[in-house]
Design a protein around this motif. Structure first.
Motif, PDB file in Angstrom:
ATOM      1  N   VAL A 282       0.917  -1.278  -0.045  1.00 33.89           N
ATOM      2  CA  VAL A 282       0.020  -0.090   0.061  1.00 33.89           C
ATOM      3  C   VAL A 282       0.776   1.320   0.068  1.00 33.89           C
ATOM      4  N   VAL A 283       0.646   2.212  -0.721  1.00 36.74           N
ATOM      5  CA  VAL A 283       1.240   3.358  -1.066  1.00 36.74           C
ATOM      6  C   VAL A 283       0.355   4.464  -0.644  1.00 36.74           C
TER       7      VAL A 283
ATOM      8  N   HIS B  58      -1.239  -5.839 -11.736  1.00 37.55           N
ATOM      9  CA  HIS B  58      -1.105  -6.172 -10.213  1.00 37.55           C
ATOM     10  C   HIS B  58      -1.683  -5.078  -9.507  1.00 37.55           C
ATOM     11  N   TYR B  59      -2.117  -3.930  -9.954  1.00 37.95           N
ATOM     12  CA  TYR B  59      -2.820  -2.947  -9.119  1.00 37.95           C
ATOM     13  C   TYR B  59      -4.155  -3.615  -8.637  1.00 37.95           C
ATOM     14  N   ARG B  60      -4.661  -2.957  -7.406  1.00 35.69           N
ATOM     15  CA  ARG B  60      -5.840  -3.678  -6.949  1.00 35.69           C
ATOM     16  C   ARG B  60      -6.880  -2.690  -6.787  1.00 35.69           C
ATOM     17  N   MET B  61      -6.373  -1.346  -6.307  1.00 40.49           N
ATOM     18  CA  MET B  61      -7.681  -0.507  -5.918  1.00 40.49           C
ATOM     19  C   MET B  61      -6.977   0.767  -5.292  1.00 40.49           C
TER      20      MET B  61
ATOM     21  N   TRP C 239      -1.442  -2.589  -4.222  1.00 41.94           N
ATOM     22  CA  TRP C 239      -0.928  -3.474  -5.272  1.00 41.94           C
ATOM     23  C   TRP C 239      -0.770  -4.529  -4.634  1.00 41.94           C
ATOM     24  N   ASP C 240      -0.228  -5.759  -5.595  1.00 42.58           N
ATOM     25  CA  ASP C 240      -0.091  -7.330  -4.996  1.00 42.58           C
ATOM     26  C   ASP C 240       1.287  -7.097  -4.530  1.00 42.58           C
ATOM     27  N   SER C 241       2.190  -6.118  -4.836  1.00 39.24           N
ATOM     28  CA  SER C 241       3.380  -6.389  -4.257  1.00 39.24           C
ATOM     29  C   SER C 241       4.282  -5.118  -4.410  1.00 39.24           C
ATOM     30  N   GLU C 242       5.281  -4.954  -3.809  1.00 38.90           N
ATOM     31  CA  GLU C 242       6.314  -3.888  -4.056  1.00 38.90           C
ATOM     32  C   GLU C 242       6.877  -3.830  -5.333  1.00 38.90           C
ATOM     33  N   THR C 243       7.190  -5.006  -5.720  1.00 40.07           N
ATOM     34  CA  THR C 243       7.862  -5.209  -6.901  1.00 40.07           C
ATOM     35  C   THR C 243       6.865  -4.802  -8.034  1.00 40.07           C
ATOM     36  N   ALA C 244       5.454  -5.309  -7.820  1.00 35.63           N
ATOM     37  CA  ALA C 244       4.717  -4.904  -9.255  1.00 35.63           C
ATOM     38  C   ALA C 244       4.548  -3.403  -9.087  1.00 35.63           C
ATOM     39  N   TYR C 245       4.369  -2.663  -7.997  1.00 38.54           N
ATOM     40  CA  TYR C 245       4.417  -1.141  -7.859  1.00 38.54           C
ATOM     41  C   TYR C 245       5.805  -0.361  -8.471  1.00 38.54           C
ATOM     42  N   GLU C 246       6.990  -0.995  -8.414  1.00 37.40           N
ATOM     43  CA  GLU C 246       7.978  -0.514  -8.892  1.00 37.40           C
ATOM     44  C   GLU C 246       8.164  -0.824 -10.383  1.00 37.40           C
TER      45      GLU C 246
END
Length: 106
Positions: A3-4, A37-40, A59-66
């Motif tokens: 979460v960001v 991999h974005y959720r909401m 996001w599903d993961s920090e890796t997906a966000y990056e």
């Protein structure tokens, strides 16, 4: 789940426009949806401080966000630039991993 969390101070009179850009059907959510991999996103309005909002991007993961950040950088920067006129201040409050003891249910 990753979460960001961002906090925004919105210019007086720009609240409706801000909510359109950052809300469920806004430009940010549309851009984020380009990544599988974005959720909401949750947009929150502070009830005790007028003009203060927070967004929580899931996001599903920090890796997906990056990965999203690197592949969508030009579109991200363009949208950020376009939305700058709506705020007085924005601040990244942090990026968080969901505790292993919590359910992944949104």
């Amino acid at each position: 789940m990753f979460v960001v969390l961002w906090e925004f101070e919105v210019k007086p009179g720009s609240e409706s426009a801000f909510e359109r850009v950052y809300g469920r059907q806004g430009g940010w959510v549309r851009l984020f949806r380009s990544e599988a991999h974005y959720r909401m996103t949750h947009l929150l309005r502070d009830t005790s401080r007028p003009g203060i909002y927070c967004t929580l991007d899931f996001w599903d993961s920090e890796t997906a966000y990056e990965k999203f950040q690197s592949t969508q950088r030009p579109a991200y920067q363009a949208l950020d630039q376009a939305a700058q006129g709506l705020t007085l201040r924005e601040r990244h409050l942090g990026s968080f991993l969901q505790s292993e003891t919590e359910s992944p249910t949104p």
